[in-house]
Scaffold this motif. Sequence first.
Motif, PDB file in Angstrom:
ATOM      1  N   VAL A 198     -58.907 -18.622  42.152  1.00  0.00           N
ATOM      2  CA  VAL A 198     -58.251 -19.539  43.276  1.00  0.00           C
ATOM      3  C   VAL A 198     -57.428 -20.698  42.666  1.00  0.00           C
ATOM      4  CG1 VAL A 198     -58.288 -20.374  45.545  1.00  0.00           C
ATOM      5  CG2 VAL A 198     -59.462 -18.287  44.981  1.00  0.00           C
ATOM      6  N   ARG A 199     -58.451 -21.448  42.005  1.00  0.00           N
ATOM      7  CA  ARG A 199     -57.808 -22.614  41.481  1.00  0.00           C
ATOM      8  C   ARG A 199     -56.391 -22.500  40.461  1.00  0.00           C
ATOM      9  NH1 ARG A 199     -60.571 -26.907  40.244  1.00  0.00           N
ATOM     10  NH2 ARG A 199     -62.836 -26.029  40.103  1.00  0.00           N
ATOM     11  N   MET A 249     -53.784 -21.926  43.758  1.00  0.00           N
ATOM     12  CA  MET A 249     -53.701 -22.739  44.934  1.00  0.00           C
ATOM     13  C   MET A 249     -52.533 -23.786  44.775  1.00  0.00           C
ATOM     14  SD  MET A 249     -57.133 -25.111  44.456  1.00  0.00           S
ATOM     15  CE  MET A 249     -56.962 -26.428  43.323  1.00  0.00           C
ATOM     16  N   THR A 250     -52.233 -24.302  45.873  1.00  0.00           N
ATOM     17  CA  THR A 250     -51.294 -25.542  46.023  1.00  0.00           C
ATOM     18  C   THR A 250     -52.336 -26.922  45.744  1.00  0.00           C
ATOM     19  OG1 THR A 250     -49.495 -24.504  46.830  1.00  0.00           O
ATOM     20  CG2 THR A 250     -49.732 -26.954  47.077  1.00  0.00           C
ATOM     21  N   PRO A 308     -62.568 -23.018  44.723  1.00  0.00           N
ATOM     22  CA  PRO A 308     -61.679 -22.615  43.582  1.00  0.00           C
ATOM     23  C   PRO A 308     -62.255 -21.626  42.647  1.00  0.00           C
ATOM     24  CG  PRO A 308     -62.640 -24.993  43.626  1.00  0.00           C
ATOM     25  CD  PRO A 308     -62.970 -24.373  44.662  1.00  0.00           C
ATOM     26  N   ARG A 367     -53.418 -18.419  55.359  1.00  0.00           N
ATOM     27  CA  ARG A 367     -53.697 -19.347  54.306  1.00  0.00           C
ATOM     28  C   ARG A 367     -54.901 -20.033  54.544  1.00  0.00           C
ATOM     29  NH1 ARG A 367     -49.429 -21.893  57.901  1.00  0.00           N
ATOM     30  NH2 ARG A 367     -47.868 -20.831  56.567  1.00  0.00           N
ATOM     31  N   VAL A 373     -59.090 -24.541  50.200  1.00  0.00           N
ATOM     32  CA  VAL A 373     -59.944 -24.467  49.026  1.00  0.00           C
ATOM     33  C   VAL A 373     -60.511 -25.658  48.959  1.00  0.00           C
ATOM     34  CG1 VAL A 373     -59.949 -24.099  46.481  1.00  0.00           C
ATOM     35  CG2 VAL A 373     -57.896 -23.002  47.812  1.00  0.00           C
ATOM     36  N   GLY A 391     -57.299 -27.816  47.828  1.00  0.00           N
ATOM     37  CA  GLY A 391     -56.239 -27.282  47.715  1.00  0.00           C
ATOM     38  C   GLY A 391     -55.794 -26.458  48.706  1.00  0.00           C
ATOM     39  N   VAL A 413     -54.483 -22.258  49.667  1.00  0.00           N
ATOM     40  CA  VAL A 413     -54.109 -21.078  48.946  1.00  0.00           C
ATOM     41  C   VAL A 413     -53.626 -19.986  50.190  1.00  0.00           C
ATOM     42  CG1 VAL A 413     -56.160 -19.677  48.894  1.00  0.00           C
ATOM     43  CG2 VAL A 413     -54.227 -19.227  47.085  1.00  0.00           C
ATOM     44  N   ASP A 452     -49.111 -17.083  47.689  1.00  0.00           N
ATOM     45  CA  ASP A 452     -49.255 -17.309  46.428  1.00  0.00           C
ATOM     46  C   ASP A 452     -50.058 -16.173  45.801  1.00  0.00           C
ATOM     47  OD1 ASP A 452     -48.853 -20.196  47.040  1.00  0.00           O
ATOM     48  OD2 ASP A 452     -50.662 -20.629  47.683  1.00  0.00           O
TER      49      ASP A 452
END
Length: 139
Positions: A5-6, A9-10, A83, A101, A104, A112, A114, A118
């Motif tokens: 996920v890291r 992610m934003t 993450p 959404r 994180v 973050g 996600v 994404d």
Amino acid sequence: MADSVRDMMTPDPVQLQMTDSVQEAAQRMRAQDIGDVLVVDGERVCGILTDRDITVRAVADGVDPAALRVGDICSGDILTVAPTDTAAEAVQRMREAAVRRVPVVEEGRAVGVVSIGDLAIELDADSALADISDAPPNR
């Protein structure tokens, strides 16, 4: 291809305190060109507020967004991911919770956000969702 996920992610999500106004949330969304903000109590994530939430839970009811607090209309009891979770784990959990959404969270702090967009870009780059999610804004 990213696996955690890291990697998808934003980072550094916009966060507002529960007591901040809905108007402040809308202004931050506009300034950052985003559709959601995380709602925190101190540093603990306690909700997420989307542009749709503002429309449906405030504007449609005629409530003054300057007087309404984000904690009053945000979605609480939210799903979070770590993450280090894999993309497949995040997809499965988002599917089960029927959310688009998720924050994180690492060591109790938001690092973050996600989204399904994404994840689609990374996991199924040829999908319509990936194409839409990767396209520039159409202002």
